[in-house]
Design a protein around this motif. Structure first.
Motif, short mmCIF file in Angstrom:
data_model
loop_
_atom_site.label_atom_id
_atom_site.label_comp_id
_atom_site.label_asym_id
_atom_site.label_seq_id
_atom_site.Cartn_x
_atom_site.Cartn_y
_atom_site.Cartn_z
N LEU A 32 -3.22 1.73 4.65
CA LEU A 32 -3.57 0.95 3.47
C LEU A 32 -3.04 1.58 2.17
CD1 LEU A 32 -7.22 -0.16 4.30
CD2 LEU A 32 -5.12 -1.50 4.44
N PHE A 33 -2.46 2.79 2.27
CA PHE A 33 -1.92 3.45 1.07
C PHE A 33 -0.91 2.54 0.39
CE2 PHE A 33 1.44 6.30 -0.74
CZ PHE A 33 0.68 6.81 -1.78
N GLY A 34 -1.16 2.23 -0.87
CA GLY A 34 -0.20 1.42 -1.64
C GLY A 34 -0.18 -0.05 -1.27
N PHE A 35 -1.19 -0.55 -0.54
CA PHE A 35 -1.10 -1.93 -0.06
C PHE A 35 -1.08 -2.96 -1.18
CE2 PHE A 35 -5.74 -1.88 -0.21
CZ PHE A 35 -6.05 -3.17 -0.60
N THR A 36 -1.75 -2.70 -2.30
CA THR A 36 -1.73 -3.66 -3.41
C THR A 36 -0.30 -3.86 -3.90
OG1 THR A 36 -3.95 -2.91 -4.06
CG2 THR A 36 -2.72 -4.23 -5.66
N ALA A 37 0.41 -2.75 -4.13
CA ALA A 37 1.80 -2.82 -4.59
C ALA A 37 2.70 -3.46 -3.52
CB ALA A 37 2.31 -1.42 -4.94
N LYS A 38 2.49 -3.09 -2.27
CA LYS A 38 3.29 -3.65 -1.18
C LYS A 38 3.10 -5.16 -1.08
CE LYS A 38 3.13 0.54 1.67
NZ LYS A 38 2.41 1.17 2.79
N ASP A 39 1.84 -5.60 -1.20
CA ASP A 39 1.55 -7.04 -1.14
C ASP A 39 2.25 -7.79 -2.27
OD1 ASP A 39 -0.04 -6.62 1.05
OD2 ASP A 39 -1.95 -7.04 0.04
N LEU A 40 2.17 -7.25 -3.49
CA LEU A 40 2.79 -7.91 -4.65
C LEU A 40 4.31 -7.97 -4.48
CD1 LEU A 40 0.73 -6.40 -7.60
CD2 LEU A 40 0.62 -8.75 -6.75
N ALA A 41 4.91 -6.88 -4.02
CA ALA A 41 6.37 -6.85 -3.81
C ALA A 41 6.76 -7.92 -2.79
CB ALA A 41 6.81 -5.47 -3.33
N HIS A 42 6.00 -8.00 -1.72
CA HIS A 42 6.28 -8.96 -0.67
C HIS A 42 6.07 -10.40 -1.17
CE1 HIS A 42 5.06 -11.52 2.77
NE2 HIS A 42 6.12 -10.95 3.31
N ASP A 43 4.93 -10.65 -1.81
CA ASP A 43 4.58 -12.01 -2.22
C ASP A 43 5.50 -12.56 -3.30
OD1 ASP A 43 2.55 -11.76 -0.42
OD2 ASP A 43 0.93 -11.63 -1.90
N TYR A 44 6.01 -11.68 -4.16
CA TYR A 44 6.83 -12.15 -5.29
C TYR A 44 8.31 -11.81 -5.16
CZ TYR A 44 2.56 -13.57 -7.50
OH TYR A 44 1.37 -14.21 -7.77
N GLY A 45 8.68 -11.16 -4.06
CA GLY A 45 10.09 -10.86 -3.83
C GLY A 45 10.69 -9.92 -4.85
N VAL A 46 9.88 -8.97 -5.32
CA VAL A 46 10.39 -7.96 -6.26
C VAL A 46 10.44 -6.61 -5.53
CG1 VAL A 46 9.51 -9.15 -8.31
CG2 VAL A 46 8.11 -7.37 -7.21
N PRO A 47 11.27 -5.68 -6.01
CA PRO A 47 11.36 -4.39 -5.32
C PRO A 47 10.08 -3.56 -5.45
CG PRO A 47 12.83 -4.44 -7.25
CD PRO A 47 12.23 -5.81 -7.11
N LEU A 48 9.73 -2.88 -4.35
CA LEU A 48 8.69 -1.87 -4.37
C LEU A 48 9.39 -0.60 -4.84
CD1 LEU A 48 5.79 -0.93 -3.72
CD2 LEU A 48 6.58 -0.46 -1.40
N LEU A 49 9.13 -0.20 -6.07
CA LEU A 49 9.90 0.88 -6.70
C LEU A 49 9.47 2.27 -6.24
CD1 LEU A 49 9.83 -0.65 -10.27
CD2 LEU A 49 11.75 -0.69 -8.67
N HIS A 50 8.16 2.47 -6.08
CA HIS A 50 7.69 3.82 -5.74
C HIS A 50 6.21 3.76 -5.42
CE1 HIS A 50 7.86 8.12 -5.49
NE2 HIS A 50 6.99 8.30 -6.47
N LEU A 51 5.77 4.65 -4.53
CA LEU A 51 4.34 4.86 -4.27
C LEU A 51 4.02 6.31 -4.57
CD1 LEU A 51 3.94 2.97 -0.86
CD2 LEU A 51 3.23 2.17 -3.12
N PHE A 52 2.91 6.54 -5.24
CA PHE A 52 2.52 7.90 -5.60
C PHE A 52 1.04 8.10 -5.34
CE2 PHE A 52 2.10 5.17 -9.27
CZ PHE A 52 0.88 5.52 -9.80
N GLU A 53 0.66 9.37 -5.20
CA GLU A 53 -0.74 9.68 -4.94
C GLU A 53 -1.46 10.08 -6.23
OE1 GLU A 53 -3.35 11.73 -1.42
OE2 GLU A 53 -1.46 12.70 -1.95
N PHE A 54 -2.68 9.57 -6.39
CA PHE A 54 -3.54 9.88 -7.53
C PHE A 54 -2.83 9.61 -8.85
CE2 PHE A 54 -5.23 12.74 -4.13
CZ PHE A 54 -6.31 11.94 -3.81
N GLN A 55 -2.67 10.65 -9.70
CA GLN A 55 -1.99 10.41 -10.98
C GLN A 55 -0.51 10.82 -10.92
OE1 GLN A 55 -3.08 13.49 -14.14
NE2 GLN A 55 -4.96 13.42 -12.92
#
Length: 122
Positions: free
Chosen positions: A82-105
């Motif tokens: 589930l790490f980063g799933f919000t960003a992954k979902d948005l990238a998938h749903d809107y066809g935009v690139p998933l630029l990066h996933l990071f932990e905490f701050q």
């Protein structure tokens, strides 16, 4: 130049975004219907569907979708799949690139990577 739109419930995402040096706009549950007239990326924390819904309301406002250029996500690696799933979902749903996933701050390397990705977007 790119604007960074973000949500931050715990403050971690805000700390990360503030280190990027881009113009930012923070969304809250009370103000998702902001109209954009410039390109933006979203930095999304990994939270339940409610957060995604607020971000979707924002993207669907007026012509915002046309300016949506990419998404990055923060979270906790303990979330496993589930790490980063919000960003992954948005990238998938809107066809935009998933630029990066990071932990905490995020760390310096995360900041550098996202800055480079945003620069590549234009």
């Amino acid at each position: 130049k790119m604007k960074v739109v973000f949500m931050s419930l715990t403050g971690q995402t805000r700390k990360f975004v503030n280190k990027l040096g881009f113009e930012t706009m923070e969304l809250t549950a009370g103000n998702p219907f902001q109209k954009m007239e410039e390109p933006f990326i979203i930095v999304a924390p990994t939270y339940d569907k409610e957060v995604t819904d607020i971000l979707v309301d924002f993207i669907e406002t007026d012509q915002n979708r046309a300016y949506f250029k990419g998404v990055a996500g923060g979270g906790n690696l303990n979330f496993g799949k589930l790490f980063g799933f919000t960003a992954k979902d948005l990238a998938h749903d809107y066809g935009v690139p998933l630029l990066h996933l990071f932990e905490f701050q995020g760390n310096e390397k995360d900041i550098q990577i996202l800055k480079e990705k945003v620069t590549e977007l234009g």
